[in-house]
Design an enzyme around this catalytic site. Structure first.
Site, PDB file in Angstrom:
ATOM      1  N   GLU A 131      10.404  15.562  15.168  1.00  0.00           N
ATOM      2  CA  GLU A 131      11.004  15.587  13.780  1.00  0.00           C
ATOM      3  C   GLU A 131      10.577  16.717  13.142  1.00  0.00           C
ATOM      4  O   GLU A 131       9.421  17.035  12.926  1.00  0.00           O
ATOM      5  CB  GLU A 131      10.471  14.248  13.235  1.00  0.00           C
ATOM      6  CG  GLU A 131      11.177  13.941  11.841  1.00  0.00           C
ATOM      7  CD  GLU A 131      10.539  12.650  11.398  1.00  0.00           C
ATOM      8  OE1 GLU A 131       9.512  12.203  11.694  1.00  0.00           O
ATOM      9  OE2 GLU A 131      11.364  11.788  11.021  1.00  0.00           O
ATOM     10  N   CYS A 163      14.199  10.573   7.035  1.00  0.00           N
ATOM     11  CA  CYS A 163      13.949  10.058   8.234  1.00  0.00           C
ATOM     12  C   CYS A 163      15.218  10.081   9.050  1.00  0.00           C
ATOM     13  O   CYS A 163      15.375  10.079  10.181  1.00  0.00           O
ATOM     14  CB  CYS A 163      13.515   8.582   8.341  1.00  0.00           C
ATOM     15  SG  CYS A 163      14.160   7.523   7.474  1.00  0.00           S
ATOM     16  N   LYS A 197       0.546  -1.131  -0.127  1.00  0.00           N
ATOM     17  CA  LYS A 197      -0.094  -0.164   0.004  1.00  0.00           C
ATOM     18  C   LYS A 197       1.015   1.146   0.087  1.00  0.00           C
ATOM     19  O   LYS A 197       1.373   1.579   1.076  1.00  0.00           O
ATOM     20  CB  LYS A 197      -0.888   0.087   1.259  1.00  0.00           C
ATOM     21  CG  LYS A 197      -1.827   1.348   1.140  1.00  0.00           C
ATOM     22  CD  LYS A 197      -1.754   1.940   2.581  1.00  0.00           C
ATOM     23  CE  LYS A 197      -2.129   3.548   2.524  1.00  0.00           C
ATOM     24  NZ  LYS A 197      -1.392   4.300   1.716  1.00  0.00           N
TER      25      LYS A 197
HETATM   26  P1  NAP Z   1       2.626   8.514   7.729  1.00  0.00           P
HETATM   27  O1  NAP Z   1       1.725   9.775   7.696  1.00  0.00           O
HETATM   28  O2  NAP Z   1       2.988   7.562   8.941  1.00  0.00           O
HETATM   29  O3  NAP Z   1       2.170   7.604   6.276  1.00  0.00           O
HETATM   30  C1  NAP Z   1       3.213   6.465   6.059  1.00  0.00           C
HETATM   31  C2  NAP Z   1       2.127   5.368   5.427  1.00  0.00           C
HETATM   32  O4  NAP Z   1       1.009   5.150   6.301  1.00  0.00           O
HETATM   33  C3  NAP Z   1       1.263   6.092   4.193  1.00  0.00           C
HETATM   34  O5  NAP Z   1       1.030   5.241   3.109  1.00  0.00           O
HETATM   35  C4  NAP Z   1      -0.053   6.404   5.103  1.00  0.00           C
HETATM   36  O6  NAP Z   1      -1.244   6.385   4.113  1.00  0.00           O
HETATM   37  C5  NAP Z   1      -0.110   5.138   5.852  1.00  0.00           C
HETATM   38  N1  NAP Z   1      -0.964   5.259   6.970  1.00  0.00           N
HETATM   39  C6  NAP Z   1      -1.496   6.347   7.645  1.00  0.00           C
HETATM   40  N2  NAP Z   1      -2.436   5.849   8.652  1.00  0.00           N
HETATM   41  C7  NAP Z   1      -2.570   4.646   8.447  1.00  0.00           C
HETATM   42  C8  NAP Z   1      -3.431   3.570   9.053  1.00  0.00           C
HETATM   43  N3  NAP Z   1      -4.181   4.104  10.192  1.00  0.00           N
HETATM   44  N4  NAP Z   1      -3.215   2.429   8.803  1.00  0.00           N
HETATM   45  C9  NAP Z   1      -2.480   2.056   7.777  1.00  0.00           C
HETATM   46  N5  NAP Z   1      -1.776   2.867   7.234  1.00  0.00           N
HETATM   47  C10 NAP Z   1      -1.634   4.291   7.599  1.00  0.00           C
HETATM   48  O7  NAP Z   1       4.064   9.060   7.146  1.00  0.00           O
HETATM   49  P2  NAP Z   1       4.780  10.115   6.098  1.00  0.00           P
HETATM   50  O8  NAP Z   1       4.102  11.385   6.390  1.00  0.00           O
HETATM   51  O9  NAP Z   1       4.214   9.224   4.760  1.00  0.00           O
HETATM   52  O10 NAP Z   1       6.007   9.891   6.054  1.00  0.00           O
HETATM   53  C11 NAP Z   1       6.926  10.420   6.736  1.00  0.00           C
HETATM   54  C12 NAP Z   1       7.354   9.909   8.016  1.00  0.00           C
HETATM   55  O11 NAP Z   1       7.908   8.552   7.655  1.00  0.00           O
HETATM   56  C13 NAP Z   1       8.363  10.423   8.796  1.00  0.00           C
HETATM   57  O12 NAP Z   1       8.336  10.231  10.139  1.00  0.00           O
HETATM   58  C14 NAP Z   1       9.610   9.706   8.327  1.00  0.00           C
HETATM   59  O13 NAP Z   1      10.838   9.977   9.601  1.00  0.00           O
HETATM   60  C15 NAP Z   1       9.226   8.323   8.348  1.00  0.00           C
HETATM   61  N6  NAP Z   1      10.183   7.568   7.426  1.00  0.00           N
HETATM   62  C16 NAP Z   1      10.913   6.629   8.069  1.00  0.00           C
HETATM   63  C17 NAP Z   1      11.734   5.839   7.320  1.00  0.00           C
HETATM   64  C18 NAP Z   1      12.599   5.012   8.118  1.00  0.00           C
HETATM   65  O14 NAP Z   1      13.329   4.056   7.304  1.00  0.00           O
HETATM   66  N7  NAP Z   1      12.739   4.791   9.602  1.00  0.00           N
HETATM   67  C19 NAP Z   1      11.831   6.055   6.132  1.00  0.00           C
HETATM   68  C20 NAP Z   1      11.255   7.072   5.366  1.00  0.00           C
HETATM   69  C21 NAP Z   1      10.360   7.718   6.200  1.00  0.00           C
HETATM   70  P3  NAP Z   1      -2.084   7.854   4.048  1.00  0.00           P
HETATM   71  O15 NAP Z   1      -1.279   8.988   3.526  1.00  0.00           O
HETATM   72  O16 NAP Z   1      -2.980   7.412   3.063  1.00  0.00           O
HETATM   73  O17 NAP Z   1      -2.558   8.045   5.440  1.00  0.00           O
END
Ligand code: NAP
Length: 492
Positions: free
Chosen positions: A393, A296, A187
């Site tokens: 962050e 991240c 997804k």
């Molecule tokens: P996010 O809001 O957590 O979303 C990530 C994914 O999760 C999206 O596909 C999102 O879809 C989905 N999602 C949201 N709510 C969900 C739920 N209730 N159930 C299942 N899936 C759900 O994060 P983001 O804003 O896209 O990305 C930024 C974050 O990712 C930052 O905190 C960054 O540090 C972290 N990150 C971490 C790494 C690592 O390797 N540690 C690498 C890259 C990024 P929707 O948008 O449709 O809600």
């Protein structure tokens, strides 16, 4: 629908799909609700992808289960060949794939091309690792027995990925799953579905059996709910925010799944007094401003020793001021737009809070003259730990600079967070390098470099930055189960 201005920019459009890939079939969009996808540099709609319903997710899960029966028995050499073909297709179409990424995500074309190369490196890495899923034999305490250990694919895996690395975050999950003999449902983030759907097409071209991979676009609550509650799905691999990671832990409790979580970070970047200041400036820019500060592993807090503070700031400002902000597709652009207005509001909120608490903006500090989602690279001095920017962050192009005097003080400050993904420091004294590396509570440490990611090394965090590792020889273990066979009665 895909906007014709979008397709016209590509030299070959066959990898640009706007249908979901369900169990090896492309969705019939006429019957489906559609979601808009925007270009963050223009805020214009570039296309639409389906918002799938529960029944489509269930169909994909069933197909993944059926396909996994054959896939787990497919020899590792064959799985390896298919992964290599997928990697070659990424490289062959690198320019078009980078353009697709830049148009939907915003990063510069140069960074997008580097991400496609990075994605291919994971597929190639896991193609090699697939052939090294070794077992074990253990000396038995009893004469009539043998203890034999084998490793088996965990089964059907679900992956949920973010928009900031829309290709690589999929490649490092999908590569490991396919290598291990698992089937996988992905997804992607709704902002960047086109870079994800590319994988459906290259899987087809590379001959991956139908059902082993599905790419499911749509609402996170619907898809996440089906993934978490399914007894067929044995593991969820999630990359995204800590907040959603915690929710997935709760949601998956009733079906007791394996979870790999790659969550948020709050990286310290420390410059000690004996460091090469020029190198530290380059490293800080690499770490802080890549992807407009939306990674991240971004430097979130920059600590500079009092002795070299003024010199570091003078050199840092000069280099950061030279970074070119603009549409990622334009030549020479270093910093593209941020993903959306909400991302800008978060940075603005941190800057306003810091100013109220004594911070001083030396560069930028506001939206860029290009408007829309563009934000100027910002440097703020006088930062301290009462500010939001020290505790959250940032995910944007803001460098807060903290001044420190002693090693003990800076280690305490660096560890003063619930996150534990990446940390960086610049120093030359070998004793100090060893002490500080040991003392930092992080999963990854960059010493004299601001760039640490590679398929060969284990990527992941501790504390609230996650569970598990991706890439490297350790990355495959998360997709495998250990089976112990006790073979008795063999002396009769
Ligand atoms: P996010 O809001 O957590 O979303 C990530 C994914 O999760 C999206 O596909 C999102 O879809 C989905 N999602 C949201 N709510 C969900 C739920 N209730 N159930 C299942 N899936 C759900 O994060 P983001 O804003 O896209 O990305 C930024 C974050 O990712 C930052 O905190 C960054 O540090 C972290 N990150 C971490 C790494 C690592 O390797 N540690 C690498 C890259 C990024 P929707 O948008 O449709 O809600």
């Amino acid at each position: 629908m895909i906007n014709t201005n979008f397709t016209a920019q590509l030299s070959n459009t066959h990898l640009l799909k706007n249908q979901a890939y369900i169990g090896g079939e492309w969705s019939d969009n006429k019957k489906l609700a559609m979601m808009n996808v925007l270009n963050p540099a223009t805020n214009k709609v570039i296309g639409q992808v389906p918002s799938l319903e529960k029944k489509h997710i269930q169909k994909a899960i069933k197909a993944a289960k059926a396909a996994q029966v054959g896939w787990r028995k497919t020899p590792a050499t064959q799985r390896s060949i298919i992964l290599r073909k997928m990697a070659s297709l990424l490289i062959k179409h690198k320019q078009d794939l980078a353009l697709i990424m830049t148009i939907e995500q915003g990063k510069s074309l140069l960074e997008a091309e580097a991400e496609i190369t990075y994605s291919a490196s994971f597929l190639n890495w896991f193609a090699e690792e697939a052939r090294r899923i070794y077992g074990d034999t253990i000396p038995s305490p009893l004469a009539d027995r043998k203890i034999i250990i084998t490793k088996e694919p965990i089964g059907v895996v679900a992956a949920i990925t973010p928009w900031n690395f829309p290709s690589a975050m999929i490649a490092r999950k999908l590569g490991a799953a396919i290598a291990a003999g698992c089937s996988i449902l992905v997804k992607p983030a709704p902002q960047t579905p086109f870079s994800a759907l590319v994988y459906g097409k290259i899987a087809e071209l590379a001959g991956l059996p139908k059902g082993v991979l599905s790419i499911l676009t749509g609402d996170a609550i619907t898809i996440g709910g089906e993934f978490s509650s399914s007894n067929i799905i044995r593991k969820i691999s999630f990359t995204g925010s800590t907040e959603v990671g915690k929710l997935l832990i709760k949601q998956s409790a009733s079906t007791v799944k394996r979870l790999s979580l790659e969550l948020g970070g709050n990286a310290p970047f420390i410059v000690f007094s004996d460091a090469s200041i020029d190198d530290a400036v380059i490293g800080a820019i690499q770490s802080k401003y890549r992807n407009s500060g939306q990674t991240c592993v971004c430097a979130n807090r920059i600590y500079v020793h009092a002795k070299i503070y003024d010199e570091f700031i003078k050199k840092y400002i000069k280099k950061v001021a030279a970074l070119k902000v603009g549409n990622g597709t334009d030549k020479g652009v270093d910093i593209g737009p941020m993903i959306d207005e909400a991302a800008i509001l978060k940075v603005e909120n941190q800057i306003n809070d810091a100013i109220q608490k004594g911070g001083e903006v030396l560069l930028g500090g506001s939206r860029h003259e290009l408007g829309l989602n563009f934000f100027s690279p910002t440097i703020l001095t006088g930062a301290n730990h009462s500010m939001l920017l020290a505790n959250e962050e940032t995910f944007g192009p803001l460098s807060p600079i903290f001044k420190f005097e002693t090693e003990e003080e800076v280690i305490k400050l660096a560890n003063d967070t619930n996150f534990g993904l990446a940390a960086y420091f610049y120093a030359r004294d070998v004793g100090l390098i060893w002490r500080v590396s040991e003392a930092l509570e992080y999963g990854m440490i960059g010493v004299n470099t601001g760039s640490i990611s590679t398929a060969e090394a284990p990527f992941g965090g501790i504390k609230q930055s996650g569970i598990g590792r991706e890439g490297s020889k350790y990355g495959l273990d998360d997709y495998l189960e250990i089976k112990y066979m006790c073979l008795a009665g063999i002396d009769q």
